[in-house]
Structure formats: C-alpha cells, structure tokens
Design a protein around this motif. Structure first.
Motif, PDB file in Angstrom:
ATOM      1  N   ARG A  14      25.599  -8.592 -22.684  1.00 44.34           N
ATOM      2  CA  ARG A  14      25.852  -7.522 -23.663  1.00 44.34           C
ATOM      3  C   ARG A  14      24.925  -6.344 -23.428  1.00 44.34           C
ATOM      4  NH1 ARG A  14      27.552 -10.080 -29.443  1.00 44.34           N
ATOM      5  NH2 ARG A  14      28.713 -11.800 -28.548  1.00 44.34           N
ATOM      6  N   ALA A  71      21.181  -5.286 -35.022  1.00 51.18           N
ATOM      7  CA  ALA A  71      22.536  -5.803 -35.211  1.00 51.18           C
ATOM      8  C   ALA A  71      23.051  -6.356 -33.889  1.00 51.18           C
ATOM      9  CB  ALA A  71      23.462  -4.699 -35.709  1.00 51.18           C
ATOM     10  N   GLY A  73      26.720  -7.359 -32.180  1.00 53.05           N
ATOM     11  CA  GLY A  73      28.174  -7.299 -32.253  1.00 53.05           C
ATOM     12  C   GLY A  73      28.689  -7.197 -30.836  1.00 53.05           C
ATOM     13  N   ASP A  74      29.619  -6.295 -30.596  1.00 53.12           N
ATOM     14  CA  ASP A  74      30.091  -6.057 -29.225  1.00 53.12           C
ATOM     15  C   ASP A  74      28.941  -5.566 -28.359  1.00 53.12           C
ATOM     16  OD1 ASP A  74      32.637  -6.819 -29.925  1.00 53.12           O
ATOM     17  OD2 ASP A  74      33.329  -4.762 -30.272  1.00 53.12           O
TER      18      ASP A  74
END
Length: 98
Positions: A14, A71, A73-74
């Motif tokens: 990521r 955070a 996420g994607d």
C-alpha cells in the motif's frame, strides 16, 4: 480465527501519504511487537526522493512509527511526516545563517 495475519499482509504494497496528500513511500514490511501483539512500525520503500533527499541513501528504506498512522484504507495516511522531516533542516539552515 480472527483474520489478523491476513489483515497485516494486506498492508504490504500500500502507498503511504501524509495528511497533506504528499506521497511518502510504499509499505514493504510491517514491524511487530509479538509480546503485545501489536504493529509498531511500517517499513517503507520506493520512497519519495524529494522528501528524503540528503537524508537517506538512495535505494534504502525507512521505518515509520505506527503511532504516526492516521488512517488505513486503499492508501495509508500518516500524521505530520512532512512537518517532522522539514523541522531539523530548517533549524540547521537558520543555525548556519546566524
């Protein structure tokens, strides 16, 4: 089974961005504290050359403290990376000028 190992492996690959939207790097590995069963850091590669210029030898990575993560996420957002990296440089420049 709580699925934790699968969740950790999904972090690898990521992209990591600062909360200001600046690309920082890409997760290559995760640092764990096995006693506490907690993630303590993200090992980043494919770093933003401009951000880490003159700080890290080309081709090397960095380990970001997981407490900087805001955070997941994607992409992964981290707090204040840009500000934290710029401060020592600015202090050095002002010291040299004075």
């Amino acid at each position: 089974m709580d699925g934790t190992p699968e969740e950790l492996t999904t972090l690898v690959g990521r992209e990591v961005y600062s909360n200001n939207g600046v690309f920082v790097g890409e997760v290559e590995d995760v640092r764990l504290d096995l006693d506490r069963q907690a993630v303590t850091g993200l090992a980043l590669g494919r770093l933003n050359d401009e951000l880490f210029q003159n700080r890290i030898e080309r081709g090397k990575g960095v380990l970001l403290p997981y407490r900087w993560v805001r955070a997941v996420g994607d992409v992964i957002l981290v707090n204040d990376v840009i500000e934290r990296l710029k401060q020592p440089e600015e202090e050095t420049e002002s010291t040299l000028v004075a």
